[in-house]
Design an enzyme around this catalytic site. Structure first.
Site, PDB file in Angstrom:
ATOM      1  N   HIS A   1       6.884  -3.257   2.775  1.00  0.00           N
ATOM      2  CA  HIS A   1       6.379  -2.278   1.812  1.00  0.00           C
ATOM      3  C   HIS A   1       5.835  -1.011   2.460  1.00  0.00           C
ATOM      4  O   HIS A   1       5.692   0.010   1.794  1.00  0.00           O
ATOM      5  CB  HIS A   1       5.312  -2.910   0.924  1.00  0.00           C
ATOM      6  CG  HIS A   1       5.856  -3.994   0.063  1.00  0.00           C
ATOM      7  ND1 HIS A   1       6.671  -3.740  -1.009  1.00  0.00           N
ATOM      8  CD2 HIS A   1       5.745  -5.337   0.137  1.00  0.00           C
ATOM      9  CE1 HIS A   1       7.026  -4.884  -1.566  1.00  0.00           C
ATOM     10  NE2 HIS A   1       6.469  -5.856  -0.886  1.00  0.00           N
ATOM     11  N   GLU A   2       5.507  -1.085   3.718  1.00  0.00           N
ATOM     12  CA  GLU A   2       5.007   0.087   4.448  1.00  0.00           C
ATOM     13  C   GLU A   2       6.139   0.553   5.355  1.00  0.00           C
ATOM     14  O   GLU A   2       6.233   0.144   6.499  1.00  0.00           O
ATOM     15  CB  GLU A   2       3.775  -0.277   5.283  1.00  0.00           C
ATOM     16  CG  GLU A   2       2.626  -0.854   4.501  1.00  0.00           C
ATOM     17  CD  GLU A   2       1.864   0.183   3.700  1.00  0.00           C
ATOM     18  OE1 GLU A   2       2.069   1.398   3.907  1.00  0.00           O
ATOM     19  OE2 GLU A   2       1.051  -0.233   2.860  1.00  0.00           O
ATOM     20  N   ALA A   3       7.018   1.377   4.845  1.00  0.00           N
ATOM     21  CA  ALA A   3       8.191   1.810   5.603  1.00  0.00           C
ATOM     22  C   ALA A   3       7.784   2.411   6.941  1.00  0.00           C
ATOM     23  O   ALA A   3       6.818   3.176   7.018  1.00  0.00           O
ATOM     24  CB  ALA A   3       8.990   2.828   4.799  1.00  0.00           C
TER      25      ALA A   3
ATOM     26  N   TRP B   1       3.581   1.815  10.225  1.00  0.00           N
ATOM     27  CA  TRP B   1       3.655   0.998   9.009  1.00  0.00           C
ATOM     28  C   TRP B   1       2.339   1.135   8.251  1.00  0.00           C
ATOM     29  O   TRP B   1       1.468   0.271   8.310  1.00  0.00           O
ATOM     30  CB  TRP B   1       3.883  -0.477   9.350  1.00  0.00           C
ATOM     31  CG  TRP B   1       5.264  -0.809   9.774  1.00  0.00           C
ATOM     32  CD1 TRP B   1       6.363  -0.941   8.968  1.00  0.00           C
ATOM     33  CD2 TRP B   1       5.712  -1.080  11.102  1.00  0.00           C
ATOM     34  NE1 TRP B   1       7.457  -1.257   9.722  1.00  0.00           N
ATOM     35  CE2 TRP B   1       7.085  -1.351  11.033  1.00  0.00           C
ATOM     36  CE3 TRP B   1       5.081  -1.100  12.342  1.00  0.00           C
ATOM     37  CZ2 TRP B   1       7.841  -1.659  12.157  1.00  0.00           C
ATOM     38  CZ3 TRP B   1       5.831  -1.402  13.455  1.00  0.00           C
ATOM     39  CH2 TRP B   1       7.197  -1.676  13.348  1.00  0.00           C
TER      40      TRP B   1
ATOM     41  N   ARG C   1       5.497  -4.082  -5.401  1.00  0.00           N
ATOM     42  CA  ARG C   1       4.780  -4.725  -4.295  1.00  0.00           C
ATOM     43  C   ARG C   1       3.843  -5.804  -4.810  1.00  0.00           C
ATOM     44  O   ARG C   1       3.797  -6.911  -4.277  1.00  0.00           O
ATOM     45  CB  ARG C   1       4.000  -3.672  -3.501  1.00  0.00           C
ATOM     46  CG  ARG C   1       3.225  -4.240  -2.332  1.00  0.00           C
ATOM     47  CD  ARG C   1       2.508  -3.161  -1.561  1.00  0.00           C
ATOM     48  NE  ARG C   1       1.887  -3.695  -0.363  1.00  0.00           N
ATOM     49  CZ  ARG C   1       1.646  -2.987   0.714  1.00  0.00           C
ATOM     50  NH1 ARG C   1       1.952  -1.701   0.751  1.00  0.00           N
ATOM     51  NH2 ARG C   1       1.072  -3.549   1.768  1.00  0.00           N
TER      52      ARG C   1
END
Length: 173
Positions: free
Chosen positions: A43-45, A63, A161
């Site tokens: 979820h944290e590209a 991230w 998410r």
């Protein structure tokens, strides 16, 4: 010495905690120090150049790392890994301090992702934590969906998410 150089020097001396067995010191300890970080990384590209994830956000790099980040800042993949290790350390401290009930490994992973994104203060004062510490695991899982807004606006990415975090949390109920 530049920020990047001092950062590299600091983390060159540290050993990563992921995957290393440790003695149980708090409820977030399944047999590992830190759960699989893939829920967070998904979820944290990964971005090696600082950016603004949303208009109402703060500069972010790696991230989801935000501490001392300035726009225009660049890092390496190794620095991104070091940042996420440092970031999950504060998440672990938060969860170990405030969660008073046993957790399964999927619940730990879901809470790490949630707290990493939301922040320790919001988690410590949440209805989610109150329900969790009361042993209401189903009620806790239902709380994830409430945290899908930024500045009052529902964000599609946060909705997705939270649904995935809740699904992961429910695997251990």
């Amino acid at each position: 010495m530049t920020f990047a150089e001092s950062f590299r020097a600091f983390f060159a001396k540290r050993k990563p905690v992921v995957g290393r067995k440790a003695a149980r010191t708090g409820p977030s300890m399944s047999p590992w120090d830190v759960p699989d970080l893939e829920p967070i990384k998904k979820h944290e590209a990964l971005r090696l150049r600082a950016y603004m994830p949303t208009p109402n956000d703060v500069p972010t790099i790696g991230w989801g790392h935000t501490k001392d980040v300035r726009m225009g800042m660049d890092i390496t993949l190794a620095e991104a890994e070091a940042f996420i290790q440092a970031d999950v350390a504060w998440v672990k401290r938060c969860i170990d301090k405030v969660v008073k009930v046993p957790l399964g490994p999927n619940q730990v992973a879901a809470l790490y992702s949630f707290v990493f994104n939301l922040g320790a203060t919001n988690f410590r004062t949440s209805t989610m934590l109150r329900k969790l510490n009361a042993g209401d695991y189903a009620g806790t899982a239902n709380e994830f969906k409430r945290w899908n807004k930024q500045k009052g606006k529902v964000l599609r990415g946060l909705t997705k998410r939270r649904a995935e975090e809740a699904k992961l949390f429910r695997k251990d109920i």
